[in-house]
Scaffold this motif. Structure first.
Motif, mmCIF file in Angstrom:
data_model
loop_
_atom_site.group_PDB
_atom_site.id
_atom_site.type_symbol
_atom_site.label_atom_id
_atom_site.label_comp_id
_atom_site.label_asym_id
_atom_site.label_seq_id
_atom_site.Cartn_x
_atom_site.Cartn_y
_atom_site.Cartn_z
ATOM 1 N N SER A 81 -16.955 97.405 47.272
ATOM 2 C CA SER A 81 -16.831 97.453 45.804
ATOM 3 C C SER A 81 -16.473 96.073 45.289
ATOM 4 O O SER A 81 -15.863 95.267 46.006
ATOM 5 C CB SER A 81 -15.738 98.432 45.374
ATOM 6 N N ASP A 134 -17.325 104.906 52.440
ATOM 7 C CA ASP A 134 -17.080 105.790 51.293
ATOM 8 C C ASP A 134 -15.577 105.980 51.059
ATOM 9 O O ASP A 134 -15.114 105.988 49.914
ATOM 10 C CB ASP A 134 -17.739 107.146 51.517
ATOM 11 N N ASN A 156 -14.283 102.795 49.552
ATOM 12 C CA ASN A 156 -14.692 102.685 48.155
ATOM 13 C C ASN A 156 -13.838 103.586 47.270
ATOM 14 O O ASN A 156 -13.383 103.176 46.184
ATOM 15 C CB ASN A 156 -16.174 103.049 48.004
ATOM 16 N N LYS A 206 -11.287 102.496 44.251
ATOM 17 C CA LYS A 206 -11.347 103.096 42.905
ATOM 18 C C LYS A 206 -9.956 103.532 42.465
ATOM 19 O O LYS A 206 -9.556 103.319 41.306
ATOM 20 C CB LYS A 206 -12.297 104.293 42.914
ATOM 21 N N SER A 254 -19.662 101.077 42.515
ATOM 22 C CA SER A 254 -20.089 101.838 43.687
ATOM 23 C C SER A 254 -20.538 100.848 44.758
ATOM 24 O O SER A 254 -20.768 99.660 44.478
ATOM 25 C CB SER A 254 -21.248 102.776 43.328
ATOM 26 N N ARG A 255 -20.716 101.347 45.978
ATOM 27 C CA ARG A 255 -21.205 100.492 47.057
ATOM 28 C C ARG A 255 -22.583 99.931 46.715
ATOM 29 O O ARG A 255 -22.875 98.744 46.938
ATOM 30 C CB ARG A 255 -21.274 101.274 48.366
#
Length: 326
Positions: free
Chosen positions: A122, A269, A272, A276, A299-300
């Motif tokens: 990110s 994930d 990420n 966030k 997002s990635r």
């Protein structure tokens, strides 16, 4: 049962077996501390951003995130080191515009590929740029600097984070845009460059606002221009490059997070999602904004697109300004 069908069933069983074997490890991730590679010296913007994010990221993940500085070659040494580390989620790297777009664009044979050798996680923040001189310099305005450079070509010097880094190429782009000349002095990060700027060893540094903010506030440095969509609140009297007639120099730079290529998608994930959460924390937002930057979770896939696009842009800049590749 045909041989083909038996083969297909065997392949499926093997795949499911691997997934089952890997699942406990992924579920337990992370079960020990992580290292966050900063490819620049302590004191620069990349280092500051890493140290703002790392403690809270560690809290979210339940493990310590240790910041490790590996400076040199404009961010290339630390980035190449990170690219060669095991792709297990325990090595992260600050993927910033300098190291993951500019540096590879200016090297004929880069030791890493910013797109192929990393798994983007990110973006973290977008950072405003600032043109610094000493606080007691007789160069009071942007015009003063340009006039002085034209009057004495090559007499003045600018410091950068290293040959091929963002601050180096930004300086070259500044010289090309203004039709001026300065000597380039590379350092192992912007922290050391700022120290020498204040000591009078160089006259100019093209820095990121976070690492200069304290020195500007204390009067040890003076800003002559900022790369920002609008004037910075903490520097209301300092014009943007666009106001000064150089819109091509007026783009903030990005500072994000990546892992070695091949890091499992579930781990990426999870990282990420953790970022966030970190970037939604009021204390983290305040700390980033206090440094003159803007938090920016992506997002990635979005961050991967940012890196690829910036790399293309800087390759074009290198060609357009006639920069001789290193």
């Amino acid at each position: 049962m045909t041989p083909t069908f038996r083969h297909a069933l065997g392949a499926l069983a093997f795949t499911l077996g691997l997934a089952c074997a890997a699942s406990p490890a992924l579920a337990a991730y992370p079960d020990h501390s992580l290292q966050l590679i900063v490819p620049y010296a302590p004191g620069g913007t990349t280092d500051l951003m890493a140290r703002i994010v790392a403690p809270k990221l560690g809290e979210v993940l339940g493990q310590t995130v240790v910041v490790v500085n590996k400076p040199g070659a404009g961010g290339a040494l630390g980035s190449a080191f990170a690219a060669r580390e095991p792709a297990d989620g325990y090595t992260l790297v600050m993927a910033v515009e300098s190291s993951h777009a500019v540096n590879p664009a200016v090297h004929e044979k880069s030791s890493y590929d910013p797109v192929k050798d990393f798994a983007p996680i990110s973006n973290l923040a977008n950072v405003m740029g600032v043109l610094d001189v000493r606080g007691d310099s007789n160069l009071k305005t942007f015009k003063d600097l340009v006039d002085a450079l034209k009057a004495k070509p090559g007499r003045y010097a600018f410091g950068s984070s290293g040959s091929g880094g963002y601050s180096h190429l930004f300086g070259e782009r500044f010289l090309s845009s203004t039709g001026t000349k300065m000597l380039h002095v590379p350092y192992k990060g912007l922290g050391p460059a700022l120290v020498d700027l204040m000591a009078g060893q160089v006259e100019v540094v093209f820095d990121n606002l976070p690492s200069s903010a304290g020195f500007l506030a204390s009067g040890k440095l003076r800003a002559l221009a900022v790369a920002s969509p609008q004037r910075v609140k903490s520097l209301p009297d300092v014009p943007t490059y666009a106001e000064l007639g150089y819109p091509q120099l007026n783009t903030p730079s990005w500072f994000g997070l990546a892992a070695p290529k091949g890091t499992p998608a579930p781990i990426l994930d999870k990282l990420n999602g953790a970022i966030k959460q970190v970037l939604s924390e009021p204390a983290v937002i305040a700390a980033i904004e206090q440094q003159g930057a803007v938090p920016d979770y992506t997002s990635r896939e979005q961050f991967a697109a940012v890196i690829a696009h910036s790399y293309e842009v800087w390759q074009k800049v290198v060609n357009d300004i006639g920069f001789e590749k290193l």
